[in-house]
Scaffold this motif. Structure first.
Motif, PDB file in Angstrom:
ATOM      1  N   LEU A   1      35.261   5.192  79.345  1.00 55.91           N
ATOM      2  CA  LEU A   1      35.512   6.150  80.785  1.00 55.91           C
ATOM      3  C   LEU A   1      34.207   6.531  80.285  1.00 55.91           C
ATOM      4  CD1 LEU A   1      38.692   7.271  80.449  1.00 55.91           C
ATOM      5  CD2 LEU A   1      37.792   5.656  82.776  1.00 55.91           C
ATOM      6  N   PRO A   2      33.542   6.802  81.630  1.00 56.87           N
ATOM      7  CA  PRO A   2      31.878   7.349  81.603  1.00 56.87           C
ATOM      8  C   PRO A   2      32.452   9.071  80.936  1.00 56.87           C
ATOM      9  CG  PRO A   2      33.121   7.402  84.002  1.00 56.87           C
ATOM     10  CD  PRO A   2      34.014   6.602  83.095  1.00 56.87           C
ATOM     11  N   THR A   3      31.495   9.952  81.640  1.00 60.31           N
ATOM     12  CA  THR A   3      30.844  11.399  81.235  1.00 60.31           C
ATOM     13  C   THR A   3      32.191  11.982  82.336  1.00 60.31           C
ATOM     14  OG1 THR A   3      29.187  11.211  79.915  1.00 60.31           O
ATOM     15  CG2 THR A   3      30.172  13.648  81.163  1.00 60.31           C
ATOM     16  N   LEU A   4      33.011  12.335  82.532  1.00 63.72           N
ATOM     17  CA  LEU A   4      33.468  13.257  83.665  1.00 63.72           C
ATOM     18  C   LEU A   4      33.107  14.511  83.472  1.00 63.72           C
ATOM     19  CD1 LEU A   4      36.595  13.741  84.808  1.00 63.72           C
ATOM     20  CD2 LEU A   4      37.783  14.748  82.775  1.00 63.72           C
TER      21      LEU A   4
ATOM     22  N   LEU B   1      48.148  10.789  88.398  1.00 66.98           N
ATOM     23  CA  LEU B   1      47.015  11.532  87.894  1.00 66.98           C
ATOM     24  C   LEU B   1      46.928  11.164  86.769  1.00 66.98           C
ATOM     25  CD1 LEU B   1      49.366  14.314  88.940  1.00 66.98           C
ATOM     26  CD2 LEU B   1      47.973  13.393  90.124  1.00 66.98           C
ATOM     27  N   LEU B   2      46.622   9.826  86.060  1.00 63.31           N
ATOM     28  CA  LEU B   2      45.904   9.423  84.729  1.00 63.31           C
ATOM     29  C   LEU B   2      44.653   8.936  85.544  1.00 63.31           C
ATOM     30  CD1 LEU B   2      48.017   7.236  83.138  1.00 63.31           C
ATOM     31  CD2 LEU B   2      47.499   9.399  82.837  1.00 63.31           C
ATOM     32  N   ASN B   3      43.398   9.510  85.075  1.00 61.52           N
ATOM     33  CA  ASN B   3      41.691   9.792  85.296  1.00 61.52           C
ATOM     34  C   ASN B   3      41.598   9.898  87.315  1.00 61.52           C
ATOM     35  OD1 ASN B   3      41.702   8.581  82.923  1.00 61.52           O
ATOM     36  ND2 ASN B   3      42.284   6.529  83.700  1.00 61.52           N
ATOM     37  N   VAL B   4      42.642  11.113  87.068  1.00 59.33           N
ATOM     38  CA  VAL B   4      42.079  11.699  88.951  1.00 59.33           C
ATOM     39  C   VAL B   4      41.086  12.955  88.499  1.00 59.33           C
ATOM     40  CG1 VAL B   4      43.419  13.988  88.114  1.00 59.33           C
ATOM     41  CG2 VAL B   4      43.150  12.515  90.753  1.00 59.33           C
ATOM     42  N   GLY B   5      39.981  12.897  87.437  1.00 60.60           N
ATOM     43  CA  GLY B   5      39.120  13.648  87.716  1.00 60.60           C
ATOM     44  C   GLY B   5      37.968  13.149  88.307  1.00 60.60           C
ATOM     45  N   TYR B   6      37.994  12.186  88.023  1.00 63.12           N
ATOM     46  CA  TYR B   6      37.095  11.005  88.317  1.00 63.12           C
ATOM     47  C   TYR B   6      36.674  10.574  89.115  1.00 63.12           C
ATOM     48  CZ  TYR B   6      36.636   9.929  83.286  1.00 63.12           C
ATOM     49  OH  TYR B   6      36.330  10.033  82.047  1.00 63.12           O
TER      50      TYR B   6
ATOM     51  N   THR C   1      35.749  -1.918  90.759  1.00 68.93           N
ATOM     52  CA  THR C   1      34.096  -1.923  90.469  1.00 68.93           C
ATOM     53  C   THR C   1      34.355  -1.669  89.079  1.00 68.93           C
ATOM     54  OG1 THR C   1      33.306  -0.852  92.981  1.00 68.93           O
ATOM     55  CG2 THR C   1      31.419  -1.212  90.086  1.00 68.93           C
ATOM     56  N   VAL C   2      33.949  -2.678  88.216  1.00 73.04           N
ATOM     57  CA  VAL C   2      33.755  -2.520  86.652  1.00 73.04           C
ATOM     58  C   VAL C   2      32.530  -1.919  86.200  1.00 73.04           C
ATOM     59  CG1 VAL C   2      33.781  -4.526  84.271  1.00 73.04           C
ATOM     60  CG2 VAL C   2      35.142  -5.071  86.601  1.00 73.04           C
ATOM     61  N   ASP C   3      32.099  -2.290  86.687  1.00 72.68           N
ATOM     62  CA  ASP C   3      30.328  -1.245  85.907  1.00 72.68           C
ATOM     63  C   ASP C   3      30.659   0.257  85.397  1.00 72.68           C
ATOM     64  OD1 ASP C   3      29.442  -3.833  85.682  1.00 72.68           O
ATOM     65  OD2 ASP C   3      28.236  -3.261  86.992  1.00 72.68           O
ATOM     66  N   ASN C   4      31.426   1.382  86.626  1.00 70.13           N
ATOM     67  CA  ASN C   4      31.666   2.178  86.585  1.00 70.13           C
ATOM     68  C   ASN C   4      32.560   2.767  86.049  1.00 70.13           C
ATOM     69  OD1 ASN C   4      33.683   1.332  87.866  1.00 70.13           O
ATOM     70  ND2 ASN C   4      33.169   2.831  90.306  1.00 70.13           N
ATOM     71  N   GLY C   5      33.603   1.574  85.191  1.00 69.05           N
ATOM     72  CA  GLY C   5      35.119   2.389  84.122  1.00 69.05           C
ATOM     73  C   GLY C   5      35.649   2.364  84.409  1.00 69.05           C
ATOM     74  N   LEU C   6      35.696   2.729  86.045  1.00 64.50           N
ATOM     75  CA  LEU C   6      36.903   3.524  87.264  1.00 64.50           C
ATOM     76  C   LEU C   6      37.806   2.524  87.711  1.00 64.50           C
ATOM     77  CD1 LEU C   6      35.064   6.527  88.448  1.00 64.50           C
ATOM     78  CD2 LEU C   6      36.236   6.094  85.857  1.00 64.50           C
TER      79      LEU C   6
ATOM     80  N   ARG D   1      41.657   4.463 100.367  1.00 66.78           N
ATOM     81  CA  ARG D   1      40.537   4.409  99.205  1.00 66.78           C
ATOM     82  C   ARG D   1      40.636   3.273  98.256  1.00 66.78           C
ATOM     83  NH1 ARG D   1      41.704   6.681  94.905  1.00 66.78           N
ATOM     84  NH2 ARG D   1      42.800   8.744  95.691  1.00 66.78           N
ATOM     85  N   THR D   2      40.065   2.631  97.417  1.00 68.25           N
ATOM     86  CA  THR D   2      40.584   1.953  96.808  1.00 68.25           C
ATOM     87  C   THR D   2      41.081   2.015  95.635  1.00 68.25           C
ATOM     88  OG1 THR D   2      38.748   0.582  97.585  1.00 68.25           O
ATOM     89  CG2 THR D   2      39.265  -0.291  95.320  1.00 68.25           C
ATOM     90  N   PRO D   3      42.138   2.065  95.022  1.00 71.02           N
ATOM     91  CA  PRO D   3      42.923   2.819  93.645  1.00 71.02           C
ATOM     92  C   PRO D   3      42.354   2.267  92.614  1.00 71.02           C
ATOM     93  CG  PRO D   3      44.167   1.186  94.893  1.00 71.02           C
ATOM     94  CD  PRO D   3      43.176   1.010  95.673  1.00 71.02           C
ATOM     95  N   GLY D   4      41.923   3.130  91.338  1.00 71.34           N
ATOM     96  CA  GLY D   4      41.044   2.668  90.124  1.00 71.34           C
ATOM     97  C   GLY D   4      42.843   1.619  89.564  1.00 71.34           C
ATOM     98  N   LEU D   5      42.416   0.260  88.820  1.00 66.55           N
ATOM     99  CA  LEU D   5      43.366  -0.262  87.789  1.00 66.55           C
ATOM    100  C   LEU D   5      43.279   0.393  87.014  1.00 66.55           C
ATOM    101  CD1 LEU D   5      42.076  -3.227  89.572  1.00 66.55           C
ATOM    102  CD2 LEU D   5      43.925  -1.905  90.911  1.00 66.55           C
ATOM    103  N   ARG D   6      42.825   1.272  86.225  1.00 68.84           N
ATOM    104  CA  ARG D   6      43.362   1.779  84.787  1.00 68.84           C
ATOM    105  C   ARG D   6      44.500   1.864  85.265  1.00 68.84           C
ATOM    106  NH1 ARG D   6      40.038   1.540  80.994  1.00 68.84           N
ATOM    107  NH2 ARG D   6      37.687   1.921  81.360  1.00 68.84           N
ATOM    108  N   ASN D   7      45.698   1.524  84.156  1.00 66.39           N
ATOM    109  CA  ASN D   7      46.560   1.940  83.657  1.00 66.39           C
ATOM    110  C   ASN D   7      48.221   0.974  84.814  1.00 66.39           C
ATOM    111  OD1 ASN D   7      46.997   3.103  80.843  1.00 66.39           O
ATOM    112  ND2 ASN D   7      45.644   4.223  82.867  1.00 66.39           N
TER     113      ASN D   7
END
Length: 397
Positions: free
Chosen positions: A51-54, A120-125, A239-244, A314-320
């Motif tokens: 994960l990138p800097t928050l 809400l996991l990783n919602v801060g990004y 997108t893979v490169d941004n970690g999200l 919005r494209t949802p993130g796929l982590r978890n």
């Protein structure tokens, strides 16, 4: 012996936690309970692998006191009009901070929403919040749910501020966190800080990708990643490169249009699951007689009123993602397999659909591999995040 599905296991755990009274016992690998807020603060400042800097607003730097206050607010049903609904009842910690039992969220008095409760996991990004991007910051996002008639149903945001000032347990906590009494902006700042601590990375994919554990991902998941980034074209939006695993943009995949067509074409019967694996076809007229009519959902258009944004979400993130069924903005698909099948067939191919949504020609084995890859995005930290959330029972238990 009865074998429980993953979703039912999470439901059972959630019920045990709700009914058990005492605080949740953390797994052995989690930090001591007394250190939970320090650990949460560390995650905001130094996110886990992958994960990138928050980022956080300059006027709301994270502190332990804000995290502790935000957690308490998150669980407090007194923030709803009749003291029955809290944030945590739609974003259940043991269910990856979403709700795996309901397609769409349910608020006070059983009033239904037209959308699924997002994790809400990783919602801060996220740059924009909600599936239609109608809010720009966690500090203000909470206002919508607390006044929405089908969620927490308060008559005004000020009503909630007055209630918190009158409750004896909150003034000391607001003084500790802000040196000032409860206010709308301070409620938002505390809730936002707690939610930013819900960071979940360090997945098998992350350890494999950064080289720290070359054997972390099985062969099927590696093949799935190659398909995800190549033939299937998933990475064009996820997108893979941004970690999200999201471009944070809004796209018309054809799904919203399909669901609107279904809404306007009532079926004769509706499948109703009365127990795991037990489904009855019920006369739709009977269901309709005891239900509110399903609302149309035009996605991003409801924010911008730009015709180009109809049915864009919005494209949802796929982590978890393997832990957060049901899927899509209204929870219509119960499994990842259904989602992958929808995209493999090219959506519904209506004229305004994003051209990147096209028939993919994936075989069943290739779909298996992509599903294996998506499973590799699950963080091992989810049990500890749930344990932190349950460090103390709600005060209005």
């Amino acid at each position: 012996m009865t074998i429980l599905s993953p979703a039912l296991r999470r439901l059972t755990l959630g019920l045990l936690l709700c009914l058990g009274g005492p605080a949740f016992s953390a797994p052995a690998e989690c930090p001591p309970r007394e250190d939970w807020a320090d650990k949460a603060l560390d995650r905001i400042l130094t996110p886990p692998a992958g994960l990138p800097t928050l980022r956080f607003p300059e006027d709301n730097p994270p502190t332990r006191a804000k995290i502790e206050l935000g957690r308490k607010l998150f669980f407090d049903r007194r923030l709803s009009i009749n003291g029955t609904i809290s944030c945590a009842m739609c974003h259940v910690p043991e269910q990856a901070f979403t709700n795996v039992e309901l397609k769409t969220a349910v608020g006070v008095e059983g009033r239904s929403s037209k959308r699924s409760a997002p994790t809400l996991l990783n919602v801060g990004y996220l740059d924009l919040l909600f599936q239609d991007g109608r809010d720009i910051a966690l500090e203000t996002q909470f206002i919508g749910p607390i006044v929405a008639i089908n969620e927490m149903a308060n008559p005004s945001a000020g009503h909630v501020v007055a209630k918190l000032r009158a409750l004896p347990d909150y003034p000391p906590l607001f003084q500790a966190a802000f040196g000032a009494p409860a206010s709308l902006d301070r409620i938002g700042a505390a809730l936002a800080t707690y939610q930013r601590s819900l960071v979940a990375g360090r997945s098998a994919f992350d350890l494999w990708q950064d080289g720290s554990d070359p054997d972390a991902m099985p062969e099927a998941a590696r093949r799935g990643f190659a398909l995800f980034a190549g033939k299937a074209g998933c990475a064009e939006c996820h997108t893979v490169d941004n970690g999200l695993f999201t471009d944070q943009q809004f796209h018309d995949t054809g799904y919203g249009r399909m669901r609107e067509d279904q809404r306007q074409s009532s079926p004769l019967t509706l499948p109703i699951e009365v127990a795991p694996g037990v489904v009855h076809q019920v006369d739709f007229a009977l269901v309709k007689s005891v239900s509110a009519p399903r609302e149309a959902d035009l996605g991003r258009y409801e924010v911008t009123e730009d015709p180009a944004d109809r049915w864009a979400f919005r494209t949802p993130g796929l982590r978890n993602v393997a832990m957060t069924p049901p899927y899509m903005h209204d929870g219509y698909f119960g499994t990842l397999r259904e989602v992958l099948t929808f995209y493999n067939q090219g959506g519904v191919r209506h004229p305004e659909q994003d051209p990147r949504i096209r028939p993919l020609g994936l075989t069943e084995t290739e779909i298996d591999d992509i599903e294996a890859f998506l499973g590799s995005l699950t963080s091992p930290d989810l049990p500890c995040l749930a344990a932190e959330a349950r460090v103390a029972p709600p005060d209005n238990f």
